[in-house]
Design a protein around this motif. Structure first.
Motif, short mmCIF file in Angstrom:
data_model
loop_
_atom_site.label_atom_id
_atom_site.label_comp_id
_atom_site.label_asym_id
_atom_site.label_seq_id
_atom_site.Cartn_x
_atom_site.Cartn_y
_atom_site.Cartn_z
N LYS A 66 0.81 -1.22 0.00
CA LYS A 66 0.00 0.00 0.00
C LYS A 66 0.84 1.27 0.00
O LYS A 66 0.30 2.36 -0.17
CB LYS A 66 -0.91 0.02 1.23
CG LYS A 66 -1.82 -1.19 1.36
CD LYS A 66 -2.60 -1.12 2.66
CE LYS A 66 -3.47 -2.36 2.86
NZ LYS A 66 -4.18 -2.32 4.16
N ILE A 108 0.79 3.60 -3.16
CA ILE A 108 -0.57 4.12 -3.37
C ILE A 108 -0.87 5.22 -2.37
O ILE A 108 -1.38 6.29 -2.72
CB ILE A 108 -1.60 2.97 -3.26
CG1 ILE A 108 -1.43 1.98 -4.40
CG2 ILE A 108 -3.02 3.53 -3.25
CD1 ILE A 108 -2.30 0.74 -4.28
N LEU A 114 -4.69 1.28 -9.21
CA LEU A 114 -5.83 0.69 -8.50
C LEU A 114 -6.61 -0.29 -9.36
O LEU A 114 -7.11 -1.30 -8.86
CB LEU A 114 -6.77 1.80 -8.01
CG LEU A 114 -6.20 2.70 -6.92
CD1 LEU A 114 -7.12 3.89 -6.68
CD2 LEU A 114 -5.97 1.93 -5.63
N ARG A 149 -5.99 -4.51 -9.49
CA ARG A 149 -7.13 -4.95 -8.67
C ARG A 149 -7.53 -6.37 -9.02
O ARG A 149 -8.08 -6.64 -10.08
CB ARG A 149 -8.30 -3.99 -8.90
CG ARG A 149 -9.38 -4.11 -7.85
CD ARG A 149 -10.43 -3.05 -8.10
NE ARG A 149 -11.57 -3.22 -7.21
CZ ARG A 149 -12.71 -2.60 -7.36
NH1 ARG A 149 -12.87 -1.76 -8.34
NH2 ARG A 149 -13.70 -2.80 -6.52
N ARG A 177 -8.44 -1.59 -2.13
CA ARG A 177 -8.34 -0.92 -3.43
C ARG A 177 -9.69 -0.38 -3.88
O ARG A 177 -9.78 0.68 -4.50
CB ARG A 177 -7.76 -1.88 -4.47
CG ARG A 177 -6.32 -2.25 -4.20
CD ARG A 177 -5.76 -3.17 -5.29
NE ARG A 177 -4.44 -3.62 -4.94
CZ ARG A 177 -3.32 -2.91 -5.13
NH1 ARG A 177 -3.41 -1.71 -5.69
NH2 ARG A 177 -2.15 -3.37 -4.76
N LYS A 204 -10.19 2.83 -2.07
CA LYS A 204 -9.33 3.88 -2.61
C LYS A 204 -9.84 4.36 -3.97
O LYS A 204 -9.72 5.54 -4.31
CB LYS A 204 -7.89 3.36 -2.75
CG LYS A 204 -7.18 3.21 -1.42
CD LYS A 204 -7.05 4.55 -0.72
CE LYS A 204 -6.29 4.46 0.58
NZ LYS A 204 -6.22 5.76 1.27
#
Length: 741
Positions: free
Chosen positions: A164, A167, A220, A224, A233, A236
């Motif tokens: 993570k 991101i 993302l 995913r 995700r 987000k």
């Protein structure tokens, strides 16, 4: 505190973690090589790791893996070929040119391909430093491949340890950029502010935000999968949707600042309310940025709702006195209120998703839907053929790089430089496709090298310990990689330090290394800068027509989709939103192209004032389109009238003619702007059937329809005016560039 917080953010940043990863993967094989008395093997593995590192750019992890593995294959092949280049200069230099061109030409496939290309160029240049007497060429190439795979495994391991991290960091940057974007909009409200400067800053922030949104979509969506992180995700992605909407909501609420100043001059207390609220929204976004990784929830509704209530109460005062002179202020304040109300709503939703929402309460965005907003890179081999001409900027850059590399190595050989490949290394790092970036890099590289050499000289004078040099070399390497994207001058300083200290471990006369490092860097920088001026230069004014045309086409398509949606309210808005994203993207590209143009020599800035005005008009045009799009999507509107359709047709005709002019296509001269304006104004009464005054509208509760009529009529007139100016400027720009190109 602010500086300390920024320093902590830097230590947590992906740039720093990537640099540490490079430091570990580079130093470990060298240390093992020294321990087992196999330094040449350790250096080959070290080089492999170092050359693969540039391919580790932000974005989809899948794309990262492919890029690093592609770089691995390329550096192994090039290292093998480079090992057999111990030839006479007359043969070697042409071969160097062909290989340099071929590797640089890979960049036609886009940004990641450019990074892979750079890895190949590094492998080619530093193959000159390999001594085949110590390690056979095939062994050297093999161990280079081992080093690249070693770096690849380290990247994979780090990703699974901290999936993570990247991101979160890009989200933090996006929150802060969005916060700053809104804050600048708040500063624009001040009548004595430098609006030209602030609007320029606003456009730059818009470009940066669009880039961040693209990276986050890719990370993302393309990553995913059905895994333990799918819910994370999904959340987000929902947050990203709110951030994108915040930007587009802001852009879709353009302000006529001269009119706003007049209104606020008569109603001064309103300004404070609107400005204070937008600053509070900006402040809360900044708080989210610095607390996004914590579990603490933040309540925004309690803090921001009173500001909305105060503004609403003030607007109701105007509504309670529906005089003719209050109509314009009322409609302006009502639109501003609804804009800020929408921003607060989006902000509250971000807070809810991050801190309060349960999984079962969320409606995740469909992956296939989001994929439609991600532009796929075309890797078809036909790109190699279609770009193989002097019209292609990629071809010109590859040719320029190849010739400059041959000249640089030729000078280094003729004048018997200690390490002529250092000249080549400087060239491939500094020489960029654009004049402005090459000029900046040349200057920063020279300054950074001089600073680094001075610091190294002082340290070497005080210490003569290889362990100190090793430690400083490793720290300098990490700092160099961590600063590459932040401050190139600082990065160049640390690169110089790392190179000098690493060579100081192996060579006794480190002072000589410092001298040659400065000389080689200065020569490489001078050659790079000269090459952008005389070797097939790619001046922006030669390509600005293409950028202008692409921007106008995207805006026209966006207008088409708005009209279609207005006529068919039940239509799915996906194509409208995709066309909106494309229009934002092309307008951003136009701004970037203009920024490159103004960095070039004055003699090459053809019609720069007209181009600047056209860029400004394009932003204004897009803002007006976004305003129309936002209004018809978020409000229950009346049927599109014949006047609306006629107005859209006139605006599209202006855009079509401007596009034709920029594409060198003949247009019909009898459709004059004067005739258009008369026709446009004659249809004004047809644009909307709502013609009653403010007082009657309030009495019958139809002020919403009055607001619709006022907004849509105002935007149509503004769009028509802008499209006419765009056409006139396109004619001026095309005439000038055609005569002088």
């Amino acid at each position: 505190m602010s500086s300390f917080r920024e320093f902590l953010q830097f230590l947590k940043s992906t740039d720093f973690s990537k640099a540490v990863l490079v430091g570990l993967t580079v130093s470990t094989p060298i240390l093992l090589g020294l321990y087992f008395d196999q330094l040449e093997v350790g250096l080959a593995i070290c080089f492999g790791a170092l050359w693969s590192a540039p391919s580790n750019a932000s974005g989809s992890f899948r794309h990262k893996r492919i890029a690093i593995l592609s770089a691995t294959v390329l550096v192994v092949v090039i290292s093998f070929i480079g090992g057999y280049l111990d030839l006479s200069a007359y043969i070697l230099i042409p071969i160097l040119g062909v290989l340099s061109f071929s590797l640089a030409y890979i960049s036609v496939f886009g940004f990641r391909a450019t990074l892979v290309s750079f890895s190949g160029l590094l492998a080619l240049i530093l193959s000159f430093a390999h001594d085949p007497l110590l390690l056979n060429t095939y062994e050297y190439a093999l161990f280079v491949g081992v080093g690249s795979l070693w770096y690849f495994l380290a990247v994979v391991a780090w990703h699974y340890l901290n999936p993570k991290g990247e991101i979160e960091e890009i989200f933090t940057e996006t929150y802060l950029l969005t916060s700053k974007f809104l804050k600048v909009r708040g500063q624009l409200v001040e009548p004595d502010s430098d609006r030209k400067k602030l609007l320029s800053e606003l456009n730059k922030l818009q470009e940066q935000l669009i880039e961040k949104h693209e990276i986050l979509r890719e990370m993302l969506v393309l990553n995913r999968k059905k895994s333990s992180h799918s819910v994370y995700r999904g959340k987000k992605l929902l947050v990203l949707a709110q951030l994108v909407e915040m930007l587009e909501t802001a852009i879709s609420n353009p302000v006529n600042y001269s009119r706003m100043d007049m209104v606020f001059n008569k109603h001064a207390h309103y300004k404070e309310g609107f400005q204070e609220l937008i600053y509070k929204i900006s402040e809360q976004l900044e708080k989210i940025a610095y607390s996004a990784r914590s579990k603490k929830g933040l309540s925004f509704h309690i803090k921001l709702q009173p500001y909305l209530d105060k503004i609403s109460a003030d607007i109701n005062e105007l509504k309670s006195a529906p005089k003719k002179e209050n109509l314009s202020p009322y409609l302006m304040f009502q639109n501003l209120y609804e804009y800020q109300e929408k921003q607060v709503e989006l902000l509250n939703k971000i807070n809810w998703i991050l801190n309060e929402a349960k999984t079962e309460e969320l409606r995740f965005i469909d992956e296939d839907y989001v994929r439609k907003f991600i532009a796929a890179q075309d890797y078809h081999p036909r790109n190699l053929i279609s770009n193989f001409n002097l019209k292609s900027s990629s071809f010109r850059h590859a040719l320029r790089l190849a010739v400059t590399a041959m000249v640089g190595y030729g000078i280094g050989t003729i004048f018997d430089f200690q390490k002529p490949y250092w000249i080549l290394l400087t060239i491939i790092i500094i020489l960029r496709p654009s004049y402005g970036l090459t000029k900046t890099r040349s200057k920063d590289r020279i300054i950074g090298t001089l600073i680094g050499a001075t610091i190294a000289f002082v340290i070497v004078s005080l210490f003569q310990n290889i362990y100190v040099f090793a430690a400083l070399g490793l720290v300098s390497l990490v700092m160099a990689f961590s600063m590459l994207q932040r401050n190139y001058k600082t990065a160049a300083t640390f690169v110089t330090l790392s190179v000098i200290f690493i060579y100081g471990i192996m060579l006794p006369d480190i002072m000589e290394v410092i001298q040659f490092r400065i000389l080689d860097t200065v020569l490489g920088a001078v050659l790079s800068f000269a090459a952008t001026l005389v070797l097939w230069p790619s001046w922006s004014f030669l390509n600005i027509n293409t950028n202008l045309r692409s921007c106008l086409v995207a805006n026209r398509n966006f207008l088409d989709e708005i009209a279609a949606f207005y006529n068919q309210k039940e239509k799915e808005p996906t194509t409208l939103r995709i066309s909106r994203k494309k229009a934002f993207h092309e307008t951003s590209n136009l701004s970037v192209a203009f920024q490159e143009m103004v960095q070039e020599p004055k003699s090459k800035q053809k019609k720069v004032n007209e181009v600047y005005e056209l860029v400004t008009l394009s932003h204004a045009f897009l803002s007006s389109l976004a305003s129309l799009s936002s209004y018809i999507q978020n409000h229950c509107t009346t049927e599109a009238s014949d006047g609306f359709k006629s107005a859209v047709a006139h605006i599209e005709e202006n855009l079509r003619r401007a596009i034709d002019v920029l594409a060198h296509v003949e247009t019909k001269d009898d459709f004059s702007l004067k005739h258009q304006k008369q026709s446009f104004e004659s249809n004004r009464s047809k644009f909307n059937t709502i013609t009653w005054d403010f007082e009657n509208a309030v009495k019958v509760g139809e002020e919403r329809n009055l607001q619709e009529a006022h907004l849509i009529l105002g935007q149509l007139r503004w769009l028509f005016s802008l499209s006419g100016k765009i056409l006139n400027l396109a004619l001026k720009i095309e005439t000038e560039i055609s005569n002088k190109s």
